[in-house]
Design an enzyme around this catalytic site. Structure first.
Site, PDB file in Angstrom:
ATOM      1  N   HIS A   1     -37.694  -2.620 -37.765  1.00 25.46           N
ATOM      2  CA  HIS A   1     -36.994  -2.348 -36.512  1.00 25.46           C
ATOM      3  C   HIS A   1     -37.595  -3.126 -35.347  1.00 25.46           C
ATOM      4  O   HIS A   1     -36.891  -3.591 -34.464  1.00 25.46           O
ATOM      5  CB  HIS A   1     -37.004  -0.848 -36.211  1.00 25.46           C
ATOM      6  CG  HIS A   1     -36.021  -0.113 -37.049  1.00 25.46           C
ATOM      7  ND1 HIS A   1     -36.378   0.655 -38.115  1.00 25.46           N
ATOM      8  CD2 HIS A   1     -34.670  -0.093 -36.993  1.00 25.46           C
ATOM      9  CE1 HIS A   1     -35.286   1.137 -38.678  1.00 25.46           C
ATOM     10  NE2 HIS A   1     -34.238   0.703 -38.027  1.00 25.46           N
TER      11      HIS A   1
ATOM     12  N   ARG B   1     -28.435   1.845 -30.915  1.00 22.49           N
ATOM     13  CA  ARG B   1     -29.473   2.616 -31.615  1.00 22.49           C
ATOM     14  C   ARG B   1     -30.157   3.526 -30.601  1.00 22.49           C
ATOM     15  O   ARG B   1     -31.111   3.115 -29.928  1.00 22.49           O
ATOM     16  CB  ARG B   1     -30.492   1.661 -32.242  1.00 22.49           C
ATOM     17  CG  ARG B   1     -29.962   0.800 -33.378  1.00 22.49           C
ATOM     18  CD  ARG B   1     -31.050  -0.146 -33.877  1.00 22.49           C
ATOM     19  NE  ARG B   1     -30.756  -0.711 -35.179  1.00 22.49           N
ATOM     20  CZ  ARG B   1     -30.239  -1.921 -35.385  1.00 22.49           C
ATOM     21  NH1 ARG B   1     -29.941  -2.693 -34.370  1.00 22.49           N
ATOM     22  NH2 ARG B   1     -30.034  -2.368 -36.609  1.00 22.49           N
TER      23      ARG B   1
ATOM     24  N   ARG C   1     -25.185   5.651 -31.986  1.00 26.25           N
ATOM     25  CA  ARG C   1     -25.705   6.309 -33.191  1.00 26.25           C
ATOM     26  C   ARG C   1     -26.666   7.415 -32.790  1.00 26.25           C
ATOM     27  O   ARG C   1     -27.508   7.217 -31.904  1.00 26.25           O
ATOM     28  CB  ARG C   1     -26.423   5.283 -34.080  1.00 26.25           C
ATOM     29  CG  ARG C   1     -26.843   5.896 -35.407  1.00 26.25           C
ATOM     30  CD  ARG C   1     -27.408   4.866 -36.338  1.00 26.25           C
ATOM     31  NE  ARG C   1     -28.667   4.357 -35.836  1.00 26.25           N
ATOM     32  CZ  ARG C   1     -29.303   3.324 -36.393  1.00 26.25           C
ATOM     33  NH1 ARG C   1     -28.788   2.697 -37.418  1.00 26.25           N
ATOM     34  NH2 ARG C   1     -30.450   2.919 -35.908  1.00 26.25           N
TER      35      ARG C   1
ATOM     36  N   GLU D   1     -25.555   3.885 -45.629  1.00 21.43           N
ATOM     37  CA  GLU D   1     -26.826   3.168 -45.841  1.00 21.43           C
ATOM     38  C   GLU D   1     -27.668   3.816 -46.938  1.00 21.43           C
ATOM     39  O   GLU D   1     -28.750   3.346 -47.257  1.00 21.43           O
ATOM     40  CB  GLU D   1     -27.614   3.055 -44.534  1.00 21.43           C
ATOM     41  CG  GLU D   1     -27.828   4.348 -43.792  1.00 21.43           C
ATOM     42  CD  GLU D   1     -28.454   4.148 -42.419  1.00 21.43           C
ATOM     43  OE1 GLU D   1     -28.913   3.035 -42.109  1.00 21.43           O
ATOM     44  OE2 GLU D   1     -28.507   5.131 -41.654  1.00 21.43           O
TER      45      GLU D   1
ATOM     46  N   ASN E   1     -29.260  -2.952 -43.852  1.00 24.33           N
ATOM     47  CA  ASN E   1     -30.728  -3.068 -43.812  1.00 24.33           C
ATOM     48  C   ASN E   1     -31.362  -1.966 -44.660  1.00 24.33           C
ATOM     49  O   ASN E   1     -32.278  -2.211 -45.442  1.00 24.33           O
ATOM     50  CB  ASN E   1     -31.244  -2.955 -42.376  1.00 24.33           C
ATOM     51  CG  ASN E   1     -30.561  -3.939 -41.458  1.00 24.33           C
ATOM     52  OD1 ASN E   1     -30.113  -4.979 -41.906  1.00 24.33           O
ATOM     53  ND2 ASN E   1     -30.458  -3.607 -40.181  1.00 24.33           N
ATOM     54  N   ASP E   2     -30.851  -0.750 -44.487  1.00 25.16           N
ATOM     55  CA  ASP E   2     -31.386   0.351 -45.283  1.00 25.16           C
ATOM     56  C   ASP E   2     -30.797   0.366 -46.682  1.00 25.16           C
ATOM     57  O   ASP E   2     -31.495   0.650 -47.645  1.00 25.16           O
ATOM     58  CB  ASP E   2     -31.133   1.688 -44.577  1.00 25.16           C
ATOM     59  CG  ASP E   2     -32.193   1.938 -43.529  1.00 25.16           C
ATOM     60  OD1 ASP E   2     -33.384   1.828 -43.868  1.00 25.16           O
ATOM     61  OD2 ASP E   2     -31.842   2.195 -42.369  1.00 25.16           O
TER      62      ASP E   2
ATOM     63  N   ARG F   1     -38.356  -1.908 -46.316  1.00 20.40           N
ATOM     64  CA  ARG F   1     -37.974  -3.013 -45.441  1.00 20.40           C
ATOM     65  C   ARG F   1     -39.119  -3.487 -44.566  1.00 20.40           C
ATOM     66  O   ARG F   1     -39.062  -4.575 -44.004  1.00 20.40           O
ATOM     67  CB  ARG F   1     -36.772  -2.600 -44.583  1.00 20.40           C
ATOM     68  CG  ARG F   1     -37.052  -1.415 -43.711  1.00 20.40           C
ATOM     69  CD  ARG F   1     -35.787  -0.804 -43.140  1.00 20.40           C
ATOM     70  NE  ARG F   1     -35.317  -1.484 -41.952  1.00 20.40           N
ATOM     71  CZ  ARG F   1     -34.245  -1.122 -41.255  1.00 20.40           C
ATOM     72  NH1 ARG F   1     -33.525  -0.085 -41.652  1.00 20.40           N
ATOM     73  NH2 ARG F   1     -33.890  -1.763 -40.181  1.00 20.40           N
TER      74      ARG F   1
ATOM     75  N   CYS G   1     -22.668  -3.160 -39.706  1.00 22.52           N
ATOM     76  CA  CYS G   1     -23.547  -3.374 -38.553  1.00 22.52           C
ATOM     77  C   CYS G   1     -24.978  -3.725 -38.974  1.00 22.52           C
ATOM     78  O   CYS G   1     -25.850  -3.895 -38.148  1.00 22.52           O
ATOM     79  CB  CYS G   1     -23.543  -2.157 -37.629  1.00 22.52           C
ATOM     80  SG  CYS G   1     -24.194  -0.666 -38.404  1.00 22.52           S
TER      81      CYS G   1
HETATM   82  C1  PEP Z   1     -29.046  -0.603 -41.121  1.00 20.63           C
HETATM   83  O1  PEP Z   1     -29.774   0.167 -41.758  1.00 20.63           O
HETATM   84  O2  PEP Z   1     -28.470  -1.568 -41.624  1.00 20.63           O
HETATM   85  C2  PEP Z   1     -28.814  -0.396 -39.681  1.00 20.63           C
HETATM   86  C3  PEP Z   1     -27.879  -1.049 -39.018  1.00 20.63           C
HETATM   87  O3  PEP Z   1     -29.587   0.486 -39.028  1.00 20.63           O
HETATM   88  P1  PEP Z   1     -31.142   0.289 -38.733  1.00 20.63           P
HETATM   89  O4  PEP Z   1     -31.481  -1.160 -38.955  1.00 20.63           O
HETATM   90  O5  PEP Z   1     -31.343   0.721 -37.331  1.00 20.63           O
HETATM   91  O6  PEP Z   1     -31.805   1.204 -39.698  1.00 20.63           O
HETATM   92 MG    MG Z   2     -30.393   2.054 -41.014  1.00 18.93          MG
END
Ligand code: PEP
Ligand code: MG
Length: 525
Positions: A180, A280, A316, A413, A435-436, A446, A483
């Site tokens: 993040h 976020r 979110r 996710e 991402n998750d 990650r 996203c």
């Molecule tokens: C994701 O997990 O892809 C996402 C957009 O949220 P974050 O990166 O804030 O976990």
């Molecule tokens: Mg996420």
């Protein structure tokens, strides 16, 4: 002659920064006992607020003095000071517990038959806000502006509390470009290099961070710094191709939105963008006191909605837990990414959710607000969240506060949620958080440098799952967008379009490249 040493890692793609080293604390071992949500900070804030009020009383006219004296009386009353102590959240966050208990206390005032008592509710709220304002001043220990932060990793809260306007950068011995903080650093154009291994420097040693090449030069010669800086073309990567309005519609049905962490990033968003696909909200919170501050949240959501006018603003809900810690809620997690995170944490600490729900319900009357739930795994999480939103909407209606129920959607996710998408009929829309999704599909954290090569090989598995998920959403007749970072990956764009995706939300600096990629896809060139 220069005694410069070069260390290699992975960069966040942002560019160069030179400055003195600031060797920071290890975020994994730093004690969190002194966070502003602990009982001592709360008691100290109450004392400070009493001091402020008394000073005000001395210079006020009689009518104001009455109100201020009432507040001092309340704040000095042990029954009010300790009102949150019995609540389940008191240990995790004394401030939130206190604010939540006061909410119920105020509701009692408000439903009184006696008008004088009802009027006192405002004074109690004002007193609460004074205490929160004192706590708001309690920021995490900062470091000198313009310096290069050096450490094992850096907490998002520390990044957010720092003033990056004077430049500076980040050099981490561990970390990951998918973390993040890396995302925040990209959004704010802060050069960052991770995975450098041991960084043998002391405070004050000059450093040159190259976020594009992914290296760190320790003690560079003056000429090296000047030469490197002269090669940088500012904003080259964010420039908009001639004749192209960033974010405007490409095909008839493709929408381009932005991901942000704070409304102050909106100034850099090119005109013509179609809205905010992901705000976020956890990045708005710099202290435990912020979590309890409904007015502050309402103001910030309002700023985003004001910027957006008619366009959608997707906020979110707090995605705390995992690598985003605040307010002591993460206390005893052995595997934070697999534990109480996102909606799980909010439902385990409903007071936290109720504050945010009220701020969002109120903000929804200001524009096209949508609410997105993070880390949803099973349907009951949606039902429970909707129940809490409905209850708070009822309370606001009783108080004659303007509010509106926004659309409620979920992040996709968690692999189980993606596979069982058709069970989530109770949401209004979906947003793919790749991402998750990547880290849970690959069982590779990650934020771990050690398994980053595995994490980076998630694409085929992700695409197979995305294809199937988009199909299910279409069959359900519900909108689905993306996203996660994959949305901004030029090499994957054609495949994402082939999966049927029509809504893309990316970091503001990626909009131009996304637009160019979509144009190429459309014209076949
Ligand atoms: C994701 O997990 O892809 C996402 C957009 O949220 P974050 O990166 O804030 O976990
Ligand atoms: Mg996420």
């Amino acid at each position: 002659m220069s005694g410069a040493r070069n260390l290699l890692g992975q960069g966040n793609g942002v560019g160069l920064a030179a400055g003195p080293a600031h060797v920071g604390p290890d975020p994994f071992t730093t004690a969190t006992a002194s966070h502003s949500g602990d009982p001592h900070s709360l008691a100290a804030a109450m004392e400070a607020a009493i001091g402020d009020l008394k000073a005000l009383i001395d210079v006020s006219e009689p009518r104001s003095r009455d109100v201020l004296e009432f507040q001092v009386e309340m704040l000095s009353d042990p029954a009010i000071r300790d009102i949150g102590i019995e609540r389940p959240d008191a240990e995790a966050d004394a401030v939130l517990a206190w604010v939540s208990a006061l909410e119920e206390y105020v509701a009692g005032f408000e439903s009184s038959e006696d008008e004088d008592i009802r009027a006192r509710a405002v004074d109690v709220i004002d007193m609460r806000n004074r205490v929160l304002a004192v706590l708001d001043g309690t920021k995490p220990a900062d470091f000198p502006a313009g310096s290069i932060f050096v450490g094992i990793d850096i907490a998002p809260s520390l990044f957010l509390a720092h003033d990056w306007s004077a430049g500076g950068g980040i050099a981490l011995s561990a970390g990951s470009t998918a973390s993040h903080v890396a995302m925040l650093a990209r959004a704010r154009s802060v050069p960052m290099v991770v995975g450098l291994g041991p960084i043998p420097v002391e405070d004050g040693v000059r450093l040159l961070v190259d976020g594009r090449q992914g290296n760190l030069v320790v003690d560079p010669a003056d000429g090296d710094v000047a030469a490197a800086m002269s090669l940088v073309t500012p904003a080259a990567e964010t420039s908009v191709p001639r004749g192209l309005s960033v974010g405007s519609k490409i095909g008839d049905d493709i929408t381009c939105l932005v991901n942000i962490g704070h409304p102050n990033e909106l100034a850099a968003v090119p005109a013509g963008c179609e809205g905010i696909g992901l705000l976020r909200s956890e990045f708005l919170m710099t202290s435990a006191a912020d979590l309890a501050d409904e007015e502050r949240q309402y103001r910030l959501y309002g700023e985003a909605l004001h910027w957006a006018a008619e366009r959608p603003v997707t906020v979110r809900l707090l995605d705390l837990g995992g690598d985003k810690t605040l307010g002591g809620f993460d206390a005893a997690e052995r595997n934070p990414f697999l534990g109480l995170r996102g909606i799980r944490l909010l439902l385990a600490h409903p007071d936290l959710l109720r504050v945010q729900a009220r701020a969002l319900l109120r903000a929804a009357v200001l524009g096209n607000l949508k609410v997105l739930l993070p880390m949803v795994t099973v349907e009951s999480e949606i039902a429970e969240t909707r129940r809490i939103f409905a209850q708070e909407a009822e309370i606001l209606a009783r108080r004659h506060v303007m509010a509106r129920m926004p659309e409620i959607g979920m992040m996709v996710e968690v692999p189980a949620a993606a596979l069982m998408l058709d069970r989530f009929d109770a949401v209004d829309f979906f947003s793919l958080g790749t991402n998750d999704l990547a880290q849970y599909l690959m069982a590779a954290a990650r934020d771990s440098a050690a398994v980053s090569s595995l994490y980076n090989q998630a694409r085929p598995a992700l695409l197979r799952l995305i294809r199937q998920t988009v199909l299910m959403a279409q069959e359900m007749g519900k909108p689905i967008g993306i996203c996660g970072d994959l949305a901004g990956d030029a090499e994957t764009l054609a495949e994402l379009l082939a999966c049927g995706l029509t809504q893309f939300s990316v970091a503001p600096h990626q909009l131009a490249a996304l637009k160019t990629g979509l144009e190429h896809a459309k014209t076949g060139r």
